[in-house]
Design an enzyme around this catalytic site. Sequence first.
Site, mmCIF file in Angstrom:
data_model
loop_
_atom_site.group_PDB
_atom_site.id
_atom_site.type_symbol
_atom_site.label_atom_id
_atom_site.label_comp_id
_atom_site.label_asym_id
_atom_site.label_seq_id
_atom_site.Cartn_x
_atom_site.Cartn_y
_atom_site.Cartn_z
ATOM 1 C CG PHE A 49 36.791 35.887 36.610
ATOM 2 C CD1 PHE A 49 35.543 35.563 37.120
ATOM 3 C CD2 PHE A 49 37.896 35.848 37.463
ATOM 4 C CE1 PHE A 49 35.394 35.213 38.455
ATOM 5 C CE2 PHE A 49 37.758 35.497 38.796
ATOM 6 C CZ PHE A 49 36.502 35.182 39.292
ATOM 7 C CG HIS A 78 40.945 43.247 37.484
ATOM 8 N ND1 HIS A 78 40.385 43.081 36.235
ATOM 9 C CD2 HIS A 78 40.077 42.706 38.363
ATOM 10 C CE1 HIS A 78 39.232 42.455 36.354
ATOM 11 N NE2 HIS A 78 39.023 42.218 37.638
ATOM 12 C CG PHE A 96 45.570 28.066 29.696
ATOM 13 C CD1 PHE A 96 46.747 28.798 29.640
ATOM 14 C CD2 PHE A 96 44.487 28.608 30.367
ATOM 15 C CE1 PHE A 96 46.860 30.052 30.249
ATOM 16 C CE2 PHE A 96 44.585 29.863 30.977
ATOM 17 C CZ PHE A 96 45.770 30.579 30.907
HETATM 18 N N1 LIG Z 1 40.839 42.963 31.836
HETATM 19 C C1 LIG Z 1 40.437 41.824 31.150
HETATM 20 C C2 LIG Z 1 39.296 41.121 31.496
HETATM 21 N N2 LIG Z 1 38.524 41.532 32.546
HETATM 22 C C3 LIG Z 1 37.165 41.067 32.737
HETATM 23 C C4 LIG Z 1 37.099 39.738 33.505
HETATM 24 O O1 LIG Z 1 37.584 38.668 32.700
HETATM 25 C C5 LIG Z 1 35.640 39.431 33.877
HETATM 26 O O2 LIG Z 1 34.864 39.311 32.696
HETATM 27 C C6 LIG Z 1 35.054 40.505 34.751
HETATM 28 O O3 LIG Z 1 35.909 40.710 35.872
HETATM 29 C C7 LIG Z 1 33.635 40.131 35.235
HETATM 30 O O4 LIG Z 1 33.680 38.933 35.973
HETATM 31 N N3 LIG Z 1 38.947 40.000 30.825
HETATM 32 C C8 LIG Z 1 39.704 39.546 29.760
HETATM 33 O O5 LIG Z 1 39.357 38.537 29.140
HETATM 34 N N4 LIG Z 1 40.835 40.233 29.413
HETATM 35 C C9 LIG Z 1 41.228 41.362 30.061
HETATM 36 O O6 LIG Z 1 42.281 41.972 29.703
HETATM 37 C C1 LIG Z 2 43.466 42.392 32.884
HETATM 38 C C2 LIG Z 2 42.582 43.437 33.410
HETATM 39 O O1 LIG Z 2 41.677 43.210 34.163
HETATM 40 C C3 LIG Z 2 42.973 44.843 33.078
HETATM 41 O O2 LIG Z 2 42.902 45.003 31.665
HETATM 42 C C4 LIG Z 2 42.074 45.857 33.740
HETATM 43 O O3 LIG Z 2 42.710 47.103 33.526
HETATM 44 P P1 LIG Z 2 43.033 48.015 34.807
HETATM 45 O O4 LIG Z 2 43.937 47.186 35.709
HETATM 46 O O5 LIG Z 2 43.743 49.245 34.266
HETATM 47 O O6 LIG Z 2 41.707 48.322 35.473
#
Ligand SMILES: Nc1c(NC[C@H](O)[C@H](O)[C@H](O)CO)[nH]c(=O)[nH]c1=O
Ligand SMILES: CC(=O)[C@@H](O)COP(=O)(O)O
Length: 153
Positions: free
Chosen positions: A57, A88, A113
């Site tokens: 993000f 999410h 990307f």
């Molecule tokens: N679930 C994953 C995340 N989640 C975290 C977000 O990217 C971000 O850092 C957070 O929401 C704080 O703003 N990030 C990934 O790169 N990969 C994932 O699977």
């Molecule tokens: C991509 C995500 O944010 C995910 O890995 C978070 O896991 P969850 O949806 O089980 O909270």
Amino acid sequence: MTTFNGNVTGQGRKIAIAVARFNSFVTTQLLNGAQDALVRYGVASDDIDVAWVPGAFEIATIANQLAKSGRYDGIITLGAVIRGETSHYDYVCSAVSRGVAQVGLETSVPTMFGVLTTDTVDQAINRAGVKSGNKGADCAQSVLEMIDLKRQL
Ligand SMILES: Nc1c(NC[C@H](O)[C@H](O)[C@H](O)CO)[nH]c(=O)[nH]c1=O
Ligand SMILES: CC(=O)[C@@H](O)COP(=O)(O)O
């Protein structure tokens, strides 16, 4: 009719890589692939800068700052978003893909990307240097091609 094709050449190019720390067991392999490919194509290792962000993000924010710095010919973004139990995943994928695309459009700096968006861990691992190639290496080739193509136009 004139046809333009970008040459994959790294001599004299300066590249920045924005990589997410989340799922670092995958993103580290993506970074290794990108760095290895860039050097093999002729980019000096001293001309490759790496910025680590917490998660996918946050990638676009830093990619934007790197692109606007004027210090780099191209930007590579790397991450691994792996679906969990909630929605999410969808919001993170949407935000990072739209954000990275916007950086390239707004700054005209080639911005690749290289964020994996997968349903399983195995899918991510396979795309970070195992059975399905290395998305980081793919982005290295593409960013150099885009840099050269832009210079031809
Ligand atoms: N679930 C994953 C995340 N989640 C975290 C977000 O990217 C971000 O850092 C957070 O929401 C704080 O703003 N990030 C990934 O790169 N990969 C994932 O699977
Ligand atoms: C991509 C995500 O944010 C995910 O890995 C978070 O896991 P969850 O949806 O089980 O909270």
